[in-house]
Design a protein around this motif. Structure first.
Motif, PDB file in Angstrom:
ATOM      1  N   UNK A 317      -8.323  64.011  42.888  1.00  0.00           N
ATOM      2  CA  UNK A 317      -8.250  64.629  41.558  1.00  0.00           C
ATOM      3  C   UNK A 317      -9.636  64.653  40.937  1.00  0.00           C
ATOM      4  N   UNK A 318      -9.807  65.532  39.946  1.00  0.00           N
ATOM      5  CA  UNK A 318     -11.074  65.656  39.223  1.00  0.00           C
ATOM      6  C   UNK A 318     -10.946  64.847  37.939  1.00  0.00           C
ATOM      7  N   UNK A 319     -11.837  63.894  37.748  1.00  0.00           N
ATOM      8  CA  UNK A 319     -11.709  62.934  36.661  1.00  0.00           C
ATOM      9  C   UNK A 319     -12.025  63.551  35.297  1.00  0.00           C
ATOM     10  N   UNK A 320     -11.305  63.058  34.302  1.00  0.00           N
ATOM     11  CA  UNK A 320     -11.599  63.345  32.896  1.00  0.00           C
ATOM     12  C   UNK A 320     -11.336  62.072  32.108  1.00  0.00           C
ATOM     13  N   UNK A 321     -11.839  62.027  30.889  1.00  0.00           N
ATOM     14  CA  UNK A 321     -11.515  60.960  29.955  1.00  0.00           C
ATOM     15  C   UNK A 321     -11.255  61.579  28.591  1.00  0.00           C
ATOM     16  N   UNK A 322     -10.509  60.854  27.783  1.00  0.00           N
ATOM     17  CA  UNK A 322     -10.261  61.311  26.420  1.00  0.00           C
ATOM     18  C   UNK A 322     -10.897  60.315  25.460  1.00  0.00           C
ATOM     19  N   UNK A 323     -11.629  60.831  24.500  1.00  0.00           N
ATOM     20  CA  UNK A 323     -12.301  59.987  23.522  1.00  0.00           C
ATOM     21  C   UNK A 323     -12.043  60.548  22.135  1.00  0.00           C
ATOM     22  N   UNK A 324     -11.404  59.750  21.301  1.00  0.00           N
ATOM     23  CA  UNK A 324     -11.078  60.147  19.926  1.00  0.00           C
ATOM     24  C   UNK A 324     -10.344  61.488  19.890  1.00  0.00           C
ATOM     25  N   UNK A 325      -9.366  61.598  20.780  1.00  0.00           N
ATOM     26  CA  UNK A 325      -8.529  62.792  20.795  1.00  0.00           C
ATOM     27  C   UNK A 325      -9.145  63.998  21.466  1.00  0.00           C
TER      28      UNK A 325
END
Length: 481
Positions: A317-325
Motif C-alpha cells: 500500500x501507499x502510505x499516508x498520514x492524517x494530521x489535524x483532520x
C-alpha cells in the motif's frame, strides 16, 4: 528569369507602356488585356497620325483603335506561361536530381542510420547525465527489481523545491508474481504502475533508467489497463472498454509479460467489480500460460485476502498520514494492505460543501457497522432551511473521527482503535467488521432468498385473482420445503 517574369509581370507591361509613350509621343497611350486579343495597345483617334508603321491594327472602336506589336506578343507569352514553364522546369530538374541521387541510395541510407543511432545514443547519454540515471542490469530471468525508482517525467515537472519520493519494487514469477497495491485516492498508486512500465521499457531500448539500481528481466509485452475512457462512436461504455482491454490482456499475455492494472472493475457496481477483479487476479495466478508479472492497483480492499490464499500474491500500500483532520500523502510504497481509501478526505480537499462531507462521514460510519440505517436523527441530516455551514458544523461536532491509515499483514489480527484527529494518526490495526467483505454476514437460506425475490417481483395492483392464488400456492410450497 521565368520566376521573375511570373512574379513581376505587371512591371514588365508597365515598362513597355512607358517605352512606347516616349517613342510615339502619345501621352494617352494605354495597354489593356482581354481574352480575345490578349495584351493590346489602345490609341485615341486624336493621335492616329502618330501611330508607327510597325503597329498592327486589330480593332477599331468609336473613339480609338487597338494595336499589337511583335514585342508586346513576345512579352505576353512570357508573362502568361512563365509560371507553368517554371514549374515544368523545376520538375525536370528535380527528376534529374532524383535519378542522380538514386545511384547513392545505399550510401545515403547507411549514413542516415549512423546519424540516427548517434542521435539516439547522444540523447540517452545527455538525459542520463542530467537526471542522474543508472545503467540497468538486463537479464534473461523473470525478476524485476527496482531500487529507488522514479518517474522520468513527473520528477522533472514537480514544483521547485518539492522532492520526488522514490520507491522500491520487486516482481518475481516464482515468489512475488502479483503485487496488489491498495491505498488512498491521490496517494500515487497509478504513478507507481506507470513508472515501473517506463523503467522496464527504457531498459529494454538501451537507455539508462531513473533509479538507484535496477535489475530488469526481459519482457515480451507490456500490457496496461490504466485510466477511464469510453468509445461513444462505437457504442462502448467506459466499463465495456475496460473489459475489452482486460480480455485482450488475458488472451495474449505470457509468463514473460508485464501487466499493469489500475482499478479494474470500478466502472460497474461494487460487488460486480470486486468479483471480476478477484477472479481476474486468481486467473493470472493459477493459469500458467498467462501467469505474468502483474501490478494491480485497487480500492477493493477485500482483495487483500488473496495474499493468505495464494503463494505468489503480495499486498502493498501507499502510505499516508492524517494530521489535524488533513490527509498528508507520503507517496511511499510499503508492504501490507490497507483498509481505507480516504475518498471523503479527497472530496473535502476538492471543496465539496461541509454539509455533504459531514453527511458522508455519518453514512460511512453506519455502513462500516453493517447497518442499513443511514439516518440517525440529529447527526448530519440535512434539514429544510438549514444552511450547509450549519449542517457541516453539526456533523463535525457529532463525534471524533477514527484513525484513517491502517495496514494489515497476512498473519496479523485486527483490532479497532479510535484516536483524536488533533494528533498525528499512526497505523493501527482494525477489526474486520469495519470493512464489508465477501466472507462475513449471516447466512440466508436459498429458499428464503427465492421467496423474497418473488415477493419483490410481484405487483399486487396488476395481479388477477387467479395470479394471486397461484403466487400464494407457490410461496406456500417454498415455505414447506
Amino acid at each position: 528569369e521565368l520566376r521573375d517574369i511570373a512574379r513581376n509581370g505587371k512591371q514588365y507591361i508597365a515598362k513597355i507602356k512607358n517605352d512606347l509613350t516616349r517613342e510615339t509621343q502619345i501621352p494617352s497611350l494605354k495597354i489593356g488585356y482581354n481574352k480575345v486579343f490578349g495584351y493590346y495597345i489602345e490609341i485615341t483617334n486624336a493621335h492616329k497620325d502618330k501611330v508607327p508603321d510597325h503597329f498592327i491594327r486589330k480593332q477599331t472602336l468609336v473613339n480609338s483603335e487597338r494595336y499589337i506589336t511583335p514585342e508586346l506578343k513576345e512579352v505576353e507569352e512570357k508573362v502568361l506561361s512563365a509560371e507553368d514553364r517554371s514549374k515544368a522546369l523545376e520538375s525536370d530538374l528535380l527528376e534529374e536530381l532524383r535519378v542522380f541521387a538514386a545511384g547513392f541510395t545505399e550510401v545515403v541510407q547507411e549514413a542516415a542510420a549512423a546519424v540516427a543511432k548517434a542521435d539516439v545514443v547522444q540523447s540517452f547519454a545527455e538525459v542520463a547525465f542530467r537526471n542522474g540515471y543508472v545503467r540497468p542490469e538486463v537479464t534473461e530471468g523473470d525478476r524485476i527489481e527496482i531500487v529507488k525508482g522514479r518517474h522520468p517525467v513527473v520528477e522533472r515537472t514537480l514544483p521547485s523545491g518539492e522532492p520526488f519520493i522514490p520507491n522500491d519494487l520487486m516482481l518475481d514469477n516464482a515468489e512475488a508474481q502479483i503485487l496488489l497495491i491498495t491505498g488512498p485516492n491521490m496517494a500515487g498508486k497509478s504513478m507507481i504502475l506507470r513508472q515501473t512500465g517506463l523503467i522496464v521499457l527504457m531498459a529494454q531500448i538501451g537507455s539508462f533508467v531513473p533509479a538507484e539500481r535496477a535489475q530488469i528481466g526481459l519482457v515480451d509485452k507490456i500490457f496496461t489497463r490504466v485510466g477511464a475512457s469510453d468509445h461513444l462512436a462505437a457504442g462502448e461504455s467506459t466499463f465495456l472498454v475496460e473489459m475489452n482491454e482486460a480480455a485482450n490482456i488475458l488472451n495474449n499475455a505470457t509468463p514473460k509479460s508485464l501487466i499493469l492494472l489500475d482499478e479494474v472493475g470500478r466502472g460497474t457496481s461494487t460487488f460486480d467489480g470486486l468479483s471480476i477483479a478477484w477472479a481476474l487476479t486468481e486467473y493470472l495466478h493459477n493459469y500458467a500460460p498467462v501467469a505474468a508479472k502483474t501490478l494491480f492497483a485497487t480500492h477493493y480492499h477485500e482483495l487483500n485476502e488473496l495474499e493468505s490464499r495464494y503463494d505468489r500474491i503480495r499486498n502493498f500500500h501507499v502510505r499516508v498520514q492524517e494530521y489535524q483532520g488533513k490527509v498528508i500523502f507520503l507517496r511511499k510504497l510499503v508492504e501490507g494492505g490497507t483498509d481505507h481509501s480516504y475518498g471523503i478526505a479527497v472530496a473535502d480537499m476538492a471543496g465539496l460543501p461541509a454539509a455533504v462531507i459531514a453527511r458522508a462521514k455519518e453514512i460511512l460510519a453506519n455502513l462500516e457497522r453493517h447497518s442499513p440505517d443511514v439516518r440517525e436523527p440529529g447527526v448530519g441530516e440535512l434539514i429544510e432551511g438549514e444552511s450547509g455551514a450549519d449542517a457541516g458544523m453539526a456533523g463535525a461536532d457529532a463525534g471524533k473521527a477514527t484513525a484513517i491509515e491502517t495496514t494489515k499483514e497476512p498473519s496479523t489480527s485486527y483490532r479497532h482503535k479510535k484516536a483524536d484527529v488533533s494528533s498525528i494518526k499512526t497505523q493501527q490495526p482494525i477489526h474486520p467488521s469495519t470493512q464489508m467483505t465477501l466472507f462475513s454476514g449471516p447466512a440466508v437460506s436459498p429458499s428464503v432468498e427465492i421467496l423474497l425475490e418473488k415477493l419483490q417481483a410481484s405487483d399486487p395492483d396488476r395481479m388477477t385473482p387467479i395470479d394471486a392464488l397461484m403466487l400464494l400456492t407457490e410461496l406456500k410450497r417454498l415455505q414447506d420445503s
